[in-house]
Design a protein around this motif. Structure first.
Motif, PDB file in Angstrom:
ATOM      1  N   UNK A  89       0.044 -10.885   4.511  1.00  0.00           N
ATOM      2  CA  UNK A  89      -0.990 -10.048   3.752  1.00  0.00           C
ATOM      3  C   UNK A  89      -1.996  -9.536   4.953  1.00  0.00           C
ATOM      4  N   UNK A  90      -2.292 -10.578   5.714  1.00  0.00           N
ATOM      5  CA  UNK A  90      -3.428 -10.047   6.763  1.00  0.00           C
ATOM      6  C   UNK A  90      -2.740  -8.965   7.343  1.00  0.00           C
ATOM      7  N   UNK A  91      -1.563  -8.877   7.979  1.00  0.00           N
ATOM      8  CA  UNK A  91      -1.056  -7.855   8.629  1.00  0.00           C
ATOM      9  C   UNK A  91      -1.005  -6.670   8.145  1.00  0.00           C
ATOM     10  N   UNK A  92      -1.078  -6.356   6.781  1.00  0.00           N
ATOM     11  CA  UNK A  92      -1.092  -5.104   5.997  1.00  0.00           C
ATOM     12  C   UNK A  92      -2.619  -4.727   6.069  1.00  0.00           C
ATOM     13  N   UNK A  93      -3.590  -5.286   6.291  1.00  0.00           N
ATOM     14  CA  UNK A  93      -4.754  -4.892   6.424  1.00  0.00           C
ATOM     15  C   UNK A  93      -5.094  -3.995   7.607  1.00  0.00           C
ATOM     16  N   UNK A 129      13.067 -13.455   5.104  1.00  0.00           N
ATOM     17  CA  UNK A 129      13.728 -12.015   4.900  1.00  0.00           C
ATOM     18  C   UNK A 129      12.428 -11.184   4.931  1.00  0.00           C
ATOM     19  N   UNK A 130      11.624 -11.591   4.129  1.00  0.00           N
ATOM     20  CA  UNK A 130      10.352 -10.692   4.006  1.00  0.00           C
ATOM     21  C   UNK A 130       9.644 -10.108   4.983  1.00  0.00           C
ATOM     22  N   UNK A 137       7.639  -1.588   6.001  1.00  0.00           N
ATOM     23  CA  UNK A 137       6.823  -1.384   5.003  1.00  0.00           C
ATOM     24  C   UNK A 137       5.666  -1.015   5.469  1.00  0.00           C
ATOM     25  N   UNK A 138       5.063  -1.668   6.707  1.00  0.00           N
ATOM     26  CA  UNK A 138       3.607  -1.303   7.098  1.00  0.00           C
ATOM     27  C   UNK A 138       3.700   0.142   7.554  1.00  0.00           C
TER      28      UNK A 138
END
Length: 208
Positions: A89-93, A129-130, A137-138
């Motif tokens: 989640x932090x990565x997507x920020x 896998x995610x 996705x990012x």
């Protein structure tokens, strides 16, 4: 907070209640890794309902709870899995892909450690896998956000644009919501199952 669907409102109430219960329990038993994991899981879910810095701060608070639990029980695999979700989640920020990938790599390590402790757990396999899909996705999320900004800027230059830009903004926000939901929602399984053992779910909100 904008109006949200009834189902999401019930989830919000559940995780607010979980957070409050965990905070209260922490005062009585600060060295309980299960309670710390529930607390962090609730915070991570609640971050899904926040925006901007408030969401980022809540995710970081969740990370601190998971890390505190792991200092007590370093091989607690469900906590490692939750921490992996939090790092994802932090990565997507972050818009910078290199910075985002640092968090995705931390997440991958957490998922692998969890899998090492419980090799047959399908959720942990799914976590690994995610993280392999997270960079692409990012990249797509950043493309969507750039398109959204371009549409907004274009709408400022002429009539008739704002309505179209508004629709585009909604589509892009829906995409971002789906991405974050895909990451965070699974953590709710842990918090829900742990919480349900000790308390009934909150009553549904009254309909007016």
């Amino acid at each position: 907070m904008d109006s949200i669907p009834r189902e999401d409102l019930q989830r919000l109430m559940l995780f607010e209640q979980t957070r409050e219960k965990a905070a209260s329990e922490y005062l009585r038993s600060p060295n309980d890794p299960d309670n710390l994991t529930r607390w962090g899981g609730a915070l991570l879910e609640l971050a899904h309902f926040r925006q901007g810095q408030e969401s980022a701060d809540m995710i970081q608070e969740a990370v601190s709870k998971f890390e505190e639990a792991l200092r007590i029980a370093p091989k607690k695999h469900d906590t490692l899995w939750c921490l992996g979700n939090a790092h994802t989640s932090q990565g997507f920020l972050f818009s910078d892909p290199d910075k985002a990938n640092e968090y995705f790599q931390q997440a991958a390590r957490c998922f692998q450690l969890a899998l090492d402790e419980d090799p047959h757990n399908e959720l942990y396999h799914k976590g690994i896998e995610m993280t392999t899909k997270a960079p692409s996705l990012h990249q797509e999320l950043q493309r969507q956000l750039a398109t959204q900004m371009a549409s907004y800027q274009a709408s400022q230059g002429g009539g008739g644009g704002p309505s179209k830009a508004s629709k585009k903004k909604k589509k892009d926000n829906d995409f971002k919501y789906d991405v974050m939901g895909w990451i965070v929602l699974s953590v709710g399984i842990v918090a829900w199952m742990s919480f349900a053992k000790s308390a009934p779910p909150p009553p549904p909100p009254s309909m007016r």
